[in-house]
Write an enzyme that holds these catalytic residues in place. Structure first.
Site, PDB file in Angstrom:
ATOM      1  N   HIS A   1       0.898  -1.309  -0.040  1.00 51.84           N
ATOM      2  CA  HIS A   1       0.023  -0.047   0.247  1.00 51.84           C
ATOM      3  C   HIS A   1       0.883   1.262   0.098  1.00 51.84           C
ATOM      4  O   HIS A   1       1.965   1.102   0.219  1.00 51.84           O
ATOM      5  CB  HIS A   1      -0.799   0.004   1.381  1.00 51.84           C
ATOM      6  CG  HIS A   1      -0.330  -0.088   2.690  1.00 51.84           C
ATOM      7  ND1 HIS A   1      -0.352  -1.129   3.577  1.00 51.84           N
ATOM      8  CD2 HIS A   1       0.685   0.797   3.113  1.00 51.84           C
ATOM      9  CE1 HIS A   1       0.391  -0.812   4.341  1.00 51.84           C
ATOM     10  NE2 HIS A   1       0.854   0.210   4.456  1.00 51.84           N
TER      11      HIS A   1
HETATM   12  P1  TYD Z   1      -2.489  -3.895   7.118  1.00 52.03           P
HETATM   13  O1  TYD Z   1      -2.543  -2.394   6.855  1.00 52.03           O
HETATM   14  O2  TYD Z   1      -2.782  -4.834   6.413  1.00 52.03           O
HETATM   15  O3  TYD Z   1      -0.903  -4.326   8.000  1.00 52.03           O
HETATM   16  P2  TYD Z   1       0.590  -4.256   6.980  1.00 52.03           P
HETATM   17  O4  TYD Z   1       1.041  -3.027   6.730  1.00 52.03           O
HETATM   18  O5  TYD Z   1       1.437  -4.780   8.157  1.00 52.03           O
HETATM   19  O6  TYD Z   1       0.650  -5.425   5.850  1.00 52.03           O
HETATM   20  O7  TYD Z   1      -3.065  -3.913   8.579  1.00 52.03           O
HETATM   21  C1  TYD Z   1      -3.672  -5.122   8.995  1.00 52.03           C
HETATM   22  C2  TYD Z   1      -4.773  -4.766   9.776  1.00 52.03           C
HETATM   23  O8  TYD Z   1      -4.441  -4.076  10.948  1.00 52.03           O
HETATM   24  C3  TYD Z   1      -5.907  -4.004   9.166  1.00 52.03           C
HETATM   25  O9  TYD Z   1      -7.289  -4.440   9.545  1.00 52.03           O
HETATM   26  C4  TYD Z   1      -5.654  -2.600   9.631  1.00 52.03           C
HETATM   27  C5  TYD Z   1      -5.071  -2.806  11.182  1.00 52.03           C
HETATM   28  N1  TYD Z   1      -4.399  -1.886  11.519  1.00 52.03           N
HETATM   29  C6  TYD Z   1      -4.742  -1.056  12.787  1.00 52.03           C
HETATM   30  O10 TYD Z   1      -6.001  -1.276  13.200  1.00 52.03           O
HETATM   31  N2  TYD Z   1      -3.853  -0.019  13.311  1.00 52.03           N
HETATM   32  C7  TYD Z   1      -2.786   0.084  12.636  1.00 52.03           C
HETATM   33  O11 TYD Z   1      -2.134   1.143  13.128  1.00 52.03           O
HETATM   34  C8  TYD Z   1      -2.309  -0.462  11.663  1.00 52.03           C
HETATM   35  C9  TYD Z   1      -1.136  -0.338  10.968  1.00 52.03           C
HETATM   36  C10 TYD Z   1      -3.331  -1.350  11.052  1.00 52.03           C
END
Ligand code: TYD
Length: 147
Positions: free
Chosen positions: A63
């Site tokens: 992302h």
């Molecule tokens: P995601 O953005 O997919 O993680 P990564 O960047 O590590 O691949 O996030 C995973 C899940 O966690 C998604 O449901 C969003 C949640 N999340 C939060 O609730 N708070 C946060 O600060 C972050 C980074 C993610």
């Protein structure tokens, strides 16, 4: 804060990804690395989170953020971070707990090739807002005027 790898001399480093070397305070008991917001990292830290227990072969991120700035640190183990501004791609292997990778806004990032026991600590400039994400690469390119 010491910039370890500044890609282009004369560029504003806060608009370019770069590595930051933090202090490492060693004594016979081990090592300690302090990080102070707006001093050791170029933004006020409003959130931290960490990624751990990564499954074998898993990739994280995938992302871009619209406004968020981040610093990623391999506080344990190692992993690859691939950054893409829509035109060029660069990769960093993070493996030292006293080195952080600064990621400006509007860079697509993929994180993979985690070693066993790796922990990725993220320092972020704002609270979590799902609306700050591009999770679709074409939408990201479109926002950058590249599609
Ligand atoms: P995601 O953005 O997919 O993680 P990564 O960047 O590590 O691949 O996030 C995973 C899940 O966690 C998604 O449901 C969003 C949640 N999340 C939060 O609730 N708070 C946060 O600060 C972050 C980074 C993610």
């Amino acid at each position: 804060m010491r910039v370890v790898a500044e890609p282009e001399i004369g560029m504003n480093v806060t608009t370019k990804p770069h590595l930051i070397e933090f202090q490492r305070i060693r004594d016979p008991r081990g090592a300690l690395t302090p990080i102070e917001a707006e001093k050791d990292v170029p933004f006020p830290v409003r959130r931290i989170y960490f990624i751990y227990d990564v499954s074998d072969g898993a990739a994280r991120a995938g992302h871009s953020h619209k406004a968020l700035e981040q610093v990623l640190i391999a506080v344990s183990g190692s992993f690859h971070v691939h950054l893409d501004d829509g035109l060029t791609r660069q990769s960093f292997r993070l493996s030292r707990p006293n080195v952080g990778l600064y990621i400006p806004r509007m860079f697509w990032r993929d994180i993979d090739d985690f070693s066993g026991g790796a922990v990725c600590l993220a320092l972020a400039s704002d609270h979590y807002h799902e609306s700050d994400y591009f999770r679709d690469y074409d939408a990201f390119l479109h926002a950058k005027g590249l599609r």
